[in-house]
Design an enzyme around this catalytic site. Structure first.
Site, PDB file in Angstrom:
ATOM      1  N   ASP A   1     -10.678  10.957  -5.327  1.00  0.00           N
ATOM      2  CA  ASP A   1     -12.058  11.734  -5.282  1.00  0.00           C
ATOM      3  C   ASP A   1     -12.136  12.950  -5.987  1.00  0.00           C
ATOM      4  O   ASP A   1     -12.947  13.889  -6.046  1.00  0.00           O
ATOM      5  CB  ASP A   1     -12.650  11.757  -3.796  1.00  0.00           C
ATOM      6  CG  ASP A   1     -11.634  12.845  -3.056  1.00  0.00           C
ATOM      7  OD1 ASP A   1     -10.760  13.292  -3.536  1.00  0.00           O
ATOM      8  OD2 ASP A   1     -12.078  12.941  -1.694  1.00  0.00           O
TER       9      ASP A   1
ATOM     10  N   GLU B   1     -11.522   8.825   2.731  1.00  0.00           N
ATOM     11  CA  GLU B   1     -12.574   8.274   1.782  1.00  0.00           C
ATOM     12  C   GLU B   1     -14.071   8.858   2.349  1.00  0.00           C
ATOM     13  O   GLU B   1     -14.673   9.527   1.881  1.00  0.00           O
ATOM     14  CB  GLU B   1     -12.654   6.952   1.530  1.00  0.00           C
ATOM     15  CG  GLU B   1     -13.596   6.309   0.644  1.00  0.00           C
ATOM     16  CD  GLU B   1     -13.231   4.757   0.218  1.00  0.00           C
ATOM     17  OE1 GLU B   1     -12.190   4.629   0.170  1.00  0.00           O
ATOM     18  OE2 GLU B   1     -14.187   4.385  -0.110  1.00  0.00           O
TER      19      GLU B   1
ATOM     20  N   THR C   1     -11.390   4.138   3.440  1.00  0.00           N
ATOM     21  CA  THR C   1     -10.045   4.860   4.272  1.00  0.00           C
ATOM     22  C   THR C   1     -10.556   6.192   4.955  1.00  0.00           C
ATOM     23  O   THR C   1     -11.753   6.538   4.691  1.00  0.00           O
ATOM     24  CB  THR C   1      -9.158   5.264   3.240  1.00  0.00           C
ATOM     25  OG1 THR C   1      -9.452   6.225   2.293  1.00  0.00           O
ATOM     26  CG2 THR C   1      -8.420   4.178   2.428  1.00  0.00           C
ATOM     27  N   LYS C   2      -9.953   6.645   5.966  1.00  0.00           N
ATOM     28  CA  LYS C   2     -10.320   7.809   6.635  1.00  0.00           C
ATOM     29  C   LYS C   2     -10.625   9.043   5.595  1.00  0.00           C
ATOM     30  O   LYS C   2     -11.553   9.759   5.676  1.00  0.00           O
ATOM     31  CB  LYS C   2      -9.134   8.037   7.636  1.00  0.00           C
ATOM     32  CG  LYS C   2      -9.463   9.393   8.407  1.00  0.00           C
ATOM     33  CD  LYS C   2      -8.232   9.548   9.299  1.00  0.00           C
ATOM     34  CE  LYS C   2      -8.597  10.902  10.224  1.00  0.00           C
ATOM     35  NZ  LYS C   2      -7.330  11.494  10.608  1.00  0.00           N
TER      36      LYS C   2
ATOM     37  N   GLU D   1       5.160   5.017   3.151  1.00  0.00           N
ATOM     38  CA  GLU D   1       4.375   6.203   3.455  1.00  0.00           C
ATOM     39  C   GLU D   1       5.641   7.356   3.838  1.00  0.00           C
ATOM     40  O   GLU D   1       6.673   7.184   4.488  1.00  0.00           O
ATOM     41  CB  GLU D   1       3.538   6.052   4.965  1.00  0.00           C
ATOM     42  CG  GLU D   1       2.954   7.290   5.533  1.00  0.00           C
ATOM     43  CD  GLU D   1       1.969   8.437   4.691  1.00  0.00           C
ATOM     44  OE1 GLU D   1       1.008   7.614   4.142  1.00  0.00           O
ATOM     45  OE2 GLU D   1       2.597   9.349   4.324  1.00  0.00           O
TER      46      GLU D   1
ATOM     47  N   LYS E   1      -2.925  19.746  -9.038  1.00  0.00           N
ATOM     48  CA  LYS E   1      -3.036  20.666  -9.791  1.00  0.00           C
ATOM     49  C   LYS E   1      -2.160  20.232 -11.062  1.00  0.00           C
ATOM     50  O   LYS E   1      -1.025  19.569 -10.809  1.00  0.00           O
ATOM     51  CB  LYS E   1      -2.227  21.922  -9.155  1.00  0.00           C
ATOM     52  CG  LYS E   1      -3.124  22.554  -8.239  1.00  0.00           C
ATOM     53  CD  LYS E   1      -3.833  23.770  -8.574  1.00  0.00           C
ATOM     54  CE  LYS E   1      -4.294  24.569  -7.498  1.00  0.00           C
ATOM     55  NZ  LYS E   1      -5.207  23.812  -6.500  1.00  0.00           N
TER      56      LYS E   1
ATOM     57  N   ASP F   1      -2.096  12.555  -3.991  1.00  0.00           N
ATOM     58  CA  ASP F   1      -1.937  13.906  -4.219  1.00  0.00           C
ATOM     59  C   ASP F   1      -3.400  14.572  -4.057  1.00  0.00           C
ATOM     60  O   ASP F   1      -3.925  14.946  -5.005  1.00  0.00           O
ATOM     61  CB  ASP F   1      -1.736  13.952  -5.806  1.00  0.00           C
ATOM     62  CG  ASP F   1      -0.447  12.882  -6.176  1.00  0.00           C
ATOM     63  OD1 ASP F   1       0.739  13.248  -5.462  1.00  0.00           O
ATOM     64  OD2 ASP F   1      -0.347  12.065  -7.048  1.00  0.00           O
TER      65      ASP F   1
ATOM     66  N   GLU G   1       0.700  -1.134   0.091  1.00  0.00           N
ATOM     67  CA  GLU G   1       0.008  -0.006  -0.054  1.00  0.00           C
ATOM     68  C   GLU G   1       0.823   1.012   0.001  1.00  0.00           C
ATOM     69  O   GLU G   1       1.966   1.281   0.749  1.00  0.00           O
ATOM     70  CB  GLU G   1      -0.773  -0.061   1.264  1.00  0.00           C
ATOM     71  CG  GLU G   1      -1.794   1.153   1.271  1.00  0.00           C
ATOM     72  CD  GLU G   1      -2.642   1.461   2.202  1.00  0.00           C
ATOM     73  OE1 GLU G   1      -2.815   0.643   3.427  1.00  0.00           O
ATOM     74  OE2 GLU G   1      -3.607   2.582   2.070  1.00  0.00           O
TER      75      GLU G   1
HETATM   76  C1  LIG Z   1      -4.641  12.256   0.970  1.00  0.00           C
HETATM   77  S1  LIG Z   1      -3.704  11.285   2.130  1.00  0.00           S
HETATM   78  C2  LIG Z   1      -4.695   9.694   2.093  1.00  0.00           C
HETATM   79  C3  LIG Z   1      -4.180   8.638   3.252  1.00  0.00           C
HETATM   80  C4  LIG Z   1      -5.090   7.225   3.114  1.00  0.00           C
HETATM   81  N1  LIG Z   1      -4.391   6.569   2.061  1.00  0.00           N
HETATM   82  C5  LIG Z   1      -6.471   7.713   2.980  1.00  0.00           C
HETATM   83  O1  LIG Z   1      -6.975   7.357   2.152  1.00  0.00           O
HETATM   84  O2  LIG Z   1      -6.987   7.826   4.281  1.00  0.00           O
HETATM   85  C6  LIG Z   1      -2.408  10.901   0.952  1.00  0.00           C
HETATM   86  C7  LIG Z   1      -1.281   9.974   1.673  1.00  0.00           C
HETATM   87  O3  LIG Z   1      -0.230   9.865   0.918  1.00  0.00           O
HETATM   88  C8  LIG Z   1       0.772  10.067   1.634  1.00  0.00           C
HETATM   89  N2  LIG Z   1       2.041  10.305   0.335  1.00  0.00           N
HETATM   90  C9  LIG Z   1       1.894  11.133  -0.386  1.00  0.00           C
HETATM   91  N3  LIG Z   1       2.664  11.018  -1.494  1.00  0.00           N
HETATM   92  C10 LIG Z   1       3.605  10.251  -1.282  1.00  0.00           C
HETATM   93  C11 LIG Z   1       4.550   9.465  -1.896  1.00  0.00           C
HETATM   94  N4  LIG Z   1       5.076   9.717  -2.915  1.00  0.00           N
HETATM   95  N5  LIG Z   1       5.061   8.388  -1.387  1.00  0.00           N
HETATM   96  C12 LIG Z   1       4.627   7.596  -0.263  1.00  0.00           C
HETATM   97  N6  LIG Z   1       3.505   8.220   0.248  1.00  0.00           N
HETATM   98  C13 LIG Z   1       2.911   9.302  -0.084  1.00  0.00           C
HETATM   99  C14 LIG Z   1       0.831  11.143   2.303  1.00  0.00           C
HETATM  100  O4  LIG Z   1       1.840  11.350   3.119  1.00  0.00           O
HETATM  101  C15 LIG Z   1      -0.536  10.785   2.808  1.00  0.00           C
HETATM  102  O5  LIG Z   1      -0.409  10.103   4.057  1.00  0.00           O
END
Ligand SMILES: C[S@@+](CC[C@H](N)C(=O)[O-])C[C@H]1O[C@@H](n2cnc3c(N)ncnc32)[C@H](O)[C@@H]1O
Length: 334
Positions: free
Chosen positions: A147, A186, A183-184, A61, A115, A111, A36
């Site tokens: 989303d 989501e 997910t949170k 992460e 943008k 992301d 993941e």
């Molecule tokens: C919008 S959050 C979503 C978190 C989780 N997947 C959820 O759906 O609740 C995006 C997550 O991806 C991580 N992230 C962003 N770019 C990443 C990368 N290049 N490699 C690893 N993690 C990344 C961020 O730190 C963050 O925890």
């Protein structure tokens, strides 16, 4: 009564694990691998571990806060088949995962501040998708959720034209997937009126390029002669920047350790696959006026090509400070 606590699992980071990753060091059983990317609060990662006990689950992460939260939950769960790694996805794909080594990739809501102009940093882009495809086993799957409608359209364009991947849905994406664990992020999106766009692609048997794992080289060093002293060298320092072979190197500061009479140079080395922040050391050698410039392990620095270029830059600069200065030997990648 004596309380027996479980041993604390060592924290893992891209800078401390083997390149490539050795699953047998992380998990008690050899099992297919699910990865993941960007697991956030770790609940989906734990859900995978609970519901797929016949798989080993790795989470990548970049946020250290998210990592700490997930580590605590995993520790508490006692589940043996899941390990989070502090790691940028791209670093994991280039340095940790061998070609055709993963059964599934799950990417949920990457992301969030999409943008179009942020293309270089975006997770879903053609080069990264090609790498994800190469790391999947034939028959393996890539699952993506977003989303953001514009992100979904962009992801559809990239995924549907990527060699080696086949859409498993009859539509570009679905808005509902039976049995999905939300997910949170989501759940927050649903509360705020946004819909998920769910993608599911299968790795077919079309041959694709398999860039090998980027391994480490020997630790770089430069041996040089100069009549200059360490305090003189530090006094002459001013910040340097250079870009070479795709690596951006910034040598930011120099310090003198007056007890050891060594100089330390703070460096940031940015490569497409990894960013590192560490120190390079200039230390005297036994010979008269001889010095060694070498990488330190501060910050768990790894000996990448960019790190070799940074050591070369410091060594050559020190040798150039005096007309009598010269480089005597190098352990550097050509
Ligand atoms: C919008 S959050 C979503 C978190 C989780 N997947 C959820 O759906 O609740 C995006 C997550 O991806 C991580 N992230 C962003 N770019 C990443 C990368 N290049 N490699 C690893 N993690 C990344 C961020 O730190 C963050 O925890």
């Amino acid at each position: 009564m004596v309380e027996h606590s479980r041993p604390v699992l060592p924290k893992l980071s891209a800078l401390t694990v083997d390149w490539p990753l050795r699953q047998e060091k992380l998990f008690p059983h050899s099992q297919p691998l699910i990865v993941e990317i960007g697991f956030g609060n770790g609940d989906y990662l734990l859900h995978l571990a609970r519901t797929r006990p016949d798989h080993n689950i790795i989470g990548l992460e970049i946020s250290s806060q998210s990592l700490a939260k997930a580590e605590a939950k995993i520790e508490k769960s006692g589940l043996p088949n899941v390990r989070p790694i502090h790691c940028r996805a791209e670093t994991g794909l280039w340095h940790l995962l061998q070609p055709q080594s993963a059964r599934e990739f799950h990417i949920n809501y990457p992301d969030p501040w999409f943008k179009k102009r942020h293309g270089r940093r975006r997770l879903i882009q053609r080069a990264t998708v090609d790498l994800l495809t190469s790391r999947l086993e034939v028959g393996g799957r890539l699952l993506l959720a977003t989303d953001i409608q514009a992100y979904a359209e962009m992801a559809h364009d990239i995924l549907s034209s990527a060699p080696g991947l086949q859409n498993e849905y009859d539509a570009p994406w679905l808005h509902e997937v039976a049995g999905r664990f939300p997910t949170k992020y989501e759940e927050k999106g649903i509360r705020e009126g946004r819909r998920g766009h769910f993608f599911r692609y299968r790795r077919d048997d079309i041959p694709v390029a398999h860039p090998p794992v980027i391994k480490e080289f020997d630790m770089p060093h430069v041996i040089l002669r100069t009549p200059r002293t360490a305090p003189e060298i530090v006094a002459r320092f001013s910040p340097m920047k250079q870009s070479v072979d795709g690596a951006h190197i910034a040598i930011l500061q120099a310090w003198l350790d007056s007890k050891l009479m060594v100089a330390l140079f703070e460096v940031v080395v940015e490569e497409p696959s990894i960013s590192q922040h560490t120190m390079i050391m200039l230390a005297p050698r036994a010979g008269d006026g001889e010095w060694i410039v070498k990488q330190t392990t501060i910050g768990h620095a790894r000996s990448t090509l960019g790190m070799h270029r940074a050591v070369a830059a410091v060594g050559e600069w020190v040798a150039s400070l005096d007309g009598a200065g010269e480089v005597l030997a190098r352990r550097l990648r050509a």
